[in-house]
Design a protein around this motif. Structure first.
Motif, PDB file in Angstrom:
ATOM      1  N   ALA A  75      11.590  -1.126   6.718  1.00  0.00           N
ATOM      2  CA  ALA A  75      11.960  -1.778   5.385  1.00  0.00           C
ATOM      3  C   ALA A  75      11.485  -1.238   4.339  1.00  0.00           C
ATOM      4  O   ALA A  75      12.025  -1.177   2.969  1.00  0.00           O
ATOM      5  CB  ALA A  75      11.705  -3.358   5.775  1.00  0.00           C
ATOM      6  N   VAL A  76      10.225  -1.146   4.731  1.00  0.00           N
ATOM      7  CA  VAL A  76       9.486  -0.229   2.993  1.00  0.00           C
ATOM      8  C   VAL A  76      10.332   0.949   2.785  1.00  0.00           C
ATOM      9  O   VAL A  76      10.356   1.486   1.770  1.00  0.00           O
ATOM     10  CB  VAL A  76       8.171  -0.512   2.868  1.00  0.00           C
ATOM     11  CG1 VAL A  76       7.439   0.563   4.066  1.00  0.00           C
ATOM     12  CG2 VAL A  76       7.190   0.243   1.546  1.00  0.00           C
ATOM     13  N   LEU A  77      10.356   1.908   4.137  1.00  0.00           N
ATOM     14  CA  LEU A  77      10.617   3.040   3.434  1.00  0.00           C
ATOM     15  C   LEU A  77      12.308   3.049   2.952  1.00  0.00           C
ATOM     16  O   LEU A  77      12.402   4.221   2.346  1.00  0.00           O
ATOM     17  CB  LEU A  77      10.923   4.177   4.848  1.00  0.00           C
ATOM     18  CG  LEU A  77       9.266   4.248   5.121  1.00  0.00           C
ATOM     19  CD1 LEU A  77       9.401   5.323   6.957  1.00  0.00           C
ATOM     20  CD2 LEU A  77       8.905   4.861   4.397  1.00  0.00           C
ATOM     21  N   GLY A  78      12.720   2.154   3.640  1.00  0.00           N
ATOM     22  CA  GLY A  78      14.482   1.657   2.983  1.00  0.00           C
ATOM     23  C   GLY A  78      14.260   1.258   1.625  1.00  0.00           C
ATOM     24  O   GLY A  78      15.083   1.737   0.405  1.00  0.00           O
TER      25      GLY A  78
ATOM     26  N   LEU B  92       0.730  -1.161   0.026  1.00  0.00           N
ATOM     27  CA  LEU B  92       0.097   0.411  -0.066  1.00  0.00           C
ATOM     28  C   LEU B  92       0.858   1.240  -0.193  1.00  0.00           C
ATOM     29  O   LEU B  92       0.421   2.335  -0.497  1.00  0.00           O
ATOM     30  CB  LEU B  92      -1.206   0.498   1.015  1.00  0.00           C
ATOM     31  CG  LEU B  92      -2.549  -0.434   1.045  1.00  0.00           C
ATOM     32  CD1 LEU B  92      -2.456  -0.426   2.261  1.00  0.00           C
ATOM     33  CD2 LEU B  92      -3.279   0.127   0.294  1.00  0.00           C
ATOM     34  N   VAL B  93       1.744   1.318   0.908  1.00  0.00           N
ATOM     35  CA  VAL B  93       2.609   2.467   1.323  1.00  0.00           C
ATOM     36  C   VAL B  93       3.172   2.887  -0.015  1.00  0.00           C
ATOM     37  O   VAL B  93       3.579   3.658  -0.568  1.00  0.00           O
ATOM     38  CB  VAL B  93       3.644   2.342   2.044  1.00  0.00           C
ATOM     39  CG1 VAL B  93       4.790   3.798   2.160  1.00  0.00           C
ATOM     40  CG2 VAL B  93       2.846   2.155   3.279  1.00  0.00           C
ATOM     41  N   TYR B  94       4.131   1.664  -0.392  1.00  0.00           N
ATOM     42  CA  TYR B  94       4.751   1.442  -2.104  1.00  0.00           C
ATOM     43  C   TYR B  94       3.457   2.187  -3.643  1.00  0.00           C
ATOM     44  O   TYR B  94       3.896   2.714  -4.106  1.00  0.00           O
ATOM     45  CB  TYR B  94       5.403   0.834  -2.468  1.00  0.00           C
ATOM     46  CG  TYR B  94       6.922   0.865  -3.147  1.00  0.00           C
ATOM     47  CD1 TYR B  94       7.625   0.674  -2.881  1.00  0.00           C
ATOM     48  CD2 TYR B  94       7.110   0.227  -5.313  1.00  0.00           C
ATOM     49  CE1 TYR B  94       9.293   1.204  -4.153  1.00  0.00           C
ATOM     50  CE2 TYR B  94       7.619   0.716  -6.027  1.00  0.00           C
ATOM     51  CZ  TYR B  94       8.895   1.009  -5.348  1.00  0.00           C
ATOM     52  OH  TYR B  94      10.253   1.237  -5.968  1.00  0.00           O
ATOM     53  N   ALA B  95       2.965   1.339  -3.561  1.00  0.00           N
ATOM     54  CA  ALA B  95       1.962   2.304  -4.144  1.00  0.00           C
ATOM     55  C   ALA B  95       0.908   4.020  -4.426  1.00  0.00           C
ATOM     56  O   ALA B  95       1.246   4.459  -4.981  1.00  0.00           O
ATOM     57  CB  ALA B  95       0.495   0.955  -4.222  1.00  0.00           C
ATOM     58  N   ALA B  96       1.197   3.724  -3.231  1.00  0.00           N
ATOM     59  CA  ALA B  96       0.414   5.289  -3.238  1.00  0.00           C
ATOM     60  C   ALA B  96       1.709   6.125  -3.297  1.00  0.00           C
ATOM     61  O   ALA B  96       1.506   7.693  -3.902  1.00  0.00           O
ATOM     62  CB  ALA B  96       0.845   5.616  -1.237  1.00  0.00           C
TER      63      ALA B  96
ATOM     64  N   ILE C 181      11.549  11.751   3.789  1.00  0.00           N
ATOM     65  CA  ILE C 181      10.604  11.466   4.164  1.00  0.00           C
ATOM     66  C   ILE C 181       9.604  10.914   5.111  1.00  0.00           C
ATOM     67  O   ILE C 181       9.858  10.710   6.502  1.00  0.00           O
ATOM     68  CB  ILE C 181      10.761   9.372   3.500  1.00  0.00           C
ATOM     69  CG1 ILE C 181      10.900   9.750   2.240  1.00  0.00           C
ATOM     70  CG2 ILE C 181       9.116   9.022   3.836  1.00  0.00           C
ATOM     71  CD1 ILE C 181      11.450   7.987   1.934  1.00  0.00           C
ATOM     72  N   VAL C 182       8.099  11.390   5.806  1.00  0.00           N
ATOM     73  CA  VAL C 182       7.493  10.997   6.879  1.00  0.00           C
ATOM     74  C   VAL C 182       5.986  10.079   6.707  1.00  0.00           C
ATOM     75  O   VAL C 182       5.114  10.198   5.731  1.00  0.00           O
ATOM     76  CB  VAL C 182       6.900  12.434   7.590  1.00  0.00           C
ATOM     77  CG1 VAL C 182       6.234  11.806   8.732  1.00  0.00           C
ATOM     78  CG2 VAL C 182       8.162  13.147   7.541  1.00  0.00           C
ATOM     79  N   LEU C 183       6.386   9.087   7.534  1.00  0.00           N
ATOM     80  CA  LEU C 183       5.436   8.005   7.595  1.00  0.00           C
ATOM     81  C   LEU C 183       4.663   7.851   8.760  1.00  0.00           C
ATOM     82  O   LEU C 183       5.517   8.180  10.136  1.00  0.00           O
ATOM     83  CB  LEU C 183       6.401   6.211   7.577  1.00  0.00           C
ATOM     84  CG  LEU C 183       4.822   5.467   7.897  1.00  0.00           C
ATOM     85  CD1 LEU C 183       3.295   5.196   6.557  1.00  0.00           C
ATOM     86  CD2 LEU C 183       5.830   3.780   7.311  1.00  0.00           C
TER      87      LEU C 183
ATOM     88  N   LEU D  83      16.584   8.466  -2.634  1.00  0.00           N
ATOM     89  CA  LEU D  83      16.261   9.689  -1.554  1.00  0.00           C
ATOM     90  C   LEU D  83      17.320   9.739  -0.117  1.00  0.00           C
ATOM     91  O   LEU D  83      17.575   8.217   0.177  1.00  0.00           O
ATOM     92  CB  LEU D  83      14.948   9.493  -1.033  1.00  0.00           C
ATOM     93  CG  LEU D  83      13.888   9.992  -2.434  1.00  0.00           C
ATOM     94  CD1 LEU D  83      12.987   9.662  -1.610  1.00  0.00           C
ATOM     95  CD2 LEU D  83      14.155  11.450  -2.569  1.00  0.00           C
ATOM     96  N   THR D  84      17.880  10.448   0.260  1.00  0.00           N
ATOM     97  CA  THR D  84      18.594  10.557   1.136  1.00  0.00           C
ATOM     98  C   THR D  84      18.737  11.490   1.564  1.00  0.00           C
ATOM     99  O   THR D  84      20.233  11.484   3.153  1.00  0.00           O
ATOM    100  CB  THR D  84      20.471  10.435   0.591  1.00  0.00           C
ATOM    101  OG1 THR D  84      20.887  11.674   0.270  1.00  0.00           O
ATOM    102  CG2 THR D  84      20.787   9.071  -0.425  1.00  0.00           C
ATOM    103  N   GLY D  85      17.886  11.745   1.937  1.00  0.00           N
ATOM    104  CA  GLY D  85      17.144  13.084   3.451  1.00  0.00           C
ATOM    105  C   GLY D  85      16.880  11.907   5.292  1.00  0.00           C
ATOM    106  O   GLY D  85      16.111  10.569   4.834  1.00  0.00           O
ATOM    107  N   PRO D  86      17.004  12.679   5.167  1.00  0.00           N
ATOM    108  CA  PRO D  86      16.055  13.060   6.746  1.00  0.00           C
ATOM    109  C   PRO D  86      14.734  12.039   6.745  1.00  0.00           C
ATOM    110  O   PRO D  86      13.843  11.652   5.787  1.00  0.00           O
ATOM    111  CB  PRO D  86      15.894  13.564   7.718  1.00  0.00           C
ATOM    112  CG  PRO D  86      15.845  14.578   6.622  1.00  0.00           C
ATOM    113  CD  PRO D  86      16.487  14.148   5.740  1.00  0.00           C
ATOM    114  N   VAL D  87      14.566  10.514   7.361  1.00  0.00           N
ATOM    115  CA  VAL D  87      13.721   9.248   7.671  1.00  0.00           C
ATOM    116  C   VAL D  87      12.416   9.440   9.289  1.00  0.00           C
ATOM    117  O   VAL D  87      13.839   9.648   9.836  1.00  0.00           O
ATOM    118  CB  VAL D  87      13.656   8.443   7.061  1.00  0.00           C
ATOM    119  CG1 VAL D  87      12.724   7.226   7.061  1.00  0.00           C
ATOM    120  CG2 VAL D  87      14.262   8.180   5.883  1.00  0.00           C
TER     121      VAL D  87
END
Length: 176
Positions: free
Chosen positions: A98-101, A35-39, A62-64, A109-113
């Motif tokens: 893991a999905v954010l990685g 879901l996250v990746y598809a969005a 990235i903020v989840l 992307l190498t910014g903050p997560v």
């Protein structure tokens, strides 16, 4: 004290779960990561072609956020533990990072997560954290992700919003 910027939405997309949701290699039991990746893909484009994050590198955070995160993997891991069959792949706390990685890798992307467990409206809390992140001045854009799972997969959804700070008067006029 730093003033928090107003946000401008560059792009946004919502994806719902269910049988039409594309699978995501490496994530086997839950719709959370797919879901996250598809969005993200629906919001900014395919990672292997020109997309809205091309060249963003360390200038995009990235903020989840979620209220419950990956409840499907949690329930399955508890079931396995109760049967004394511990499966490290079903470590539900690892799924969000893991999905954010994978997103960071695929979109370069190498910014903050950041991950935040919301206690109120997930969308509002993610966008507030995006405002705080943009106020630091280290990034130009934030990919805000919200995901909510449901016992009925078709009712689960993820939302992605690519936001940036609204330009101030000096930036609009092109002056330093």
């Amino acid at each position: 004290m730093t003033t928090l910027p107003e946000l401008e939405t560059v792009a946004g997309a919502t994806v719902h779960g269910g049988p039409q949701l594309p699978r995501l290699p490496g994530f086997m039991e839950s719709d959370f990561a797919p879901l996250v990746y598809a969005a993200v893909r629906a919001c900014v484009g395919e990672p292997r072609s020109e997309h809205l994050l091309t060249g963003a590198g360390d200038r995009c955070a990235i903020v989840l956020g979620s209220r419950y995160f990956d409840t499907a993997t949690l329930e399955l891991s508890v079931e396995h533990v109760n049967r004394k069959r511990v499966n490290p792949i079903l470590f539900y706390q690892a799924v969000p990072t893991a999905v954010l990685g994978q997103i960071a890798r695929d979109y370069r992307l190498t910014g903050p997560v950041s991950c935040v467990a919301a206690t109120g409206d997930v969308h509002t809390e993610v966008l507030e954290l995006a405002r705080v992140t943009l106020a630091d001045g280290d990034v130009d854009r934030v990919l805000g992700l919200m995901v909510e799972m449901n016992d009925d997969p078709a009712l689960g959804f993820a939302r992605a919003d690519l936001v940036r700070a609204v330009p101030g008067p000096a930036e609009r006029e092109g002056t330093p």
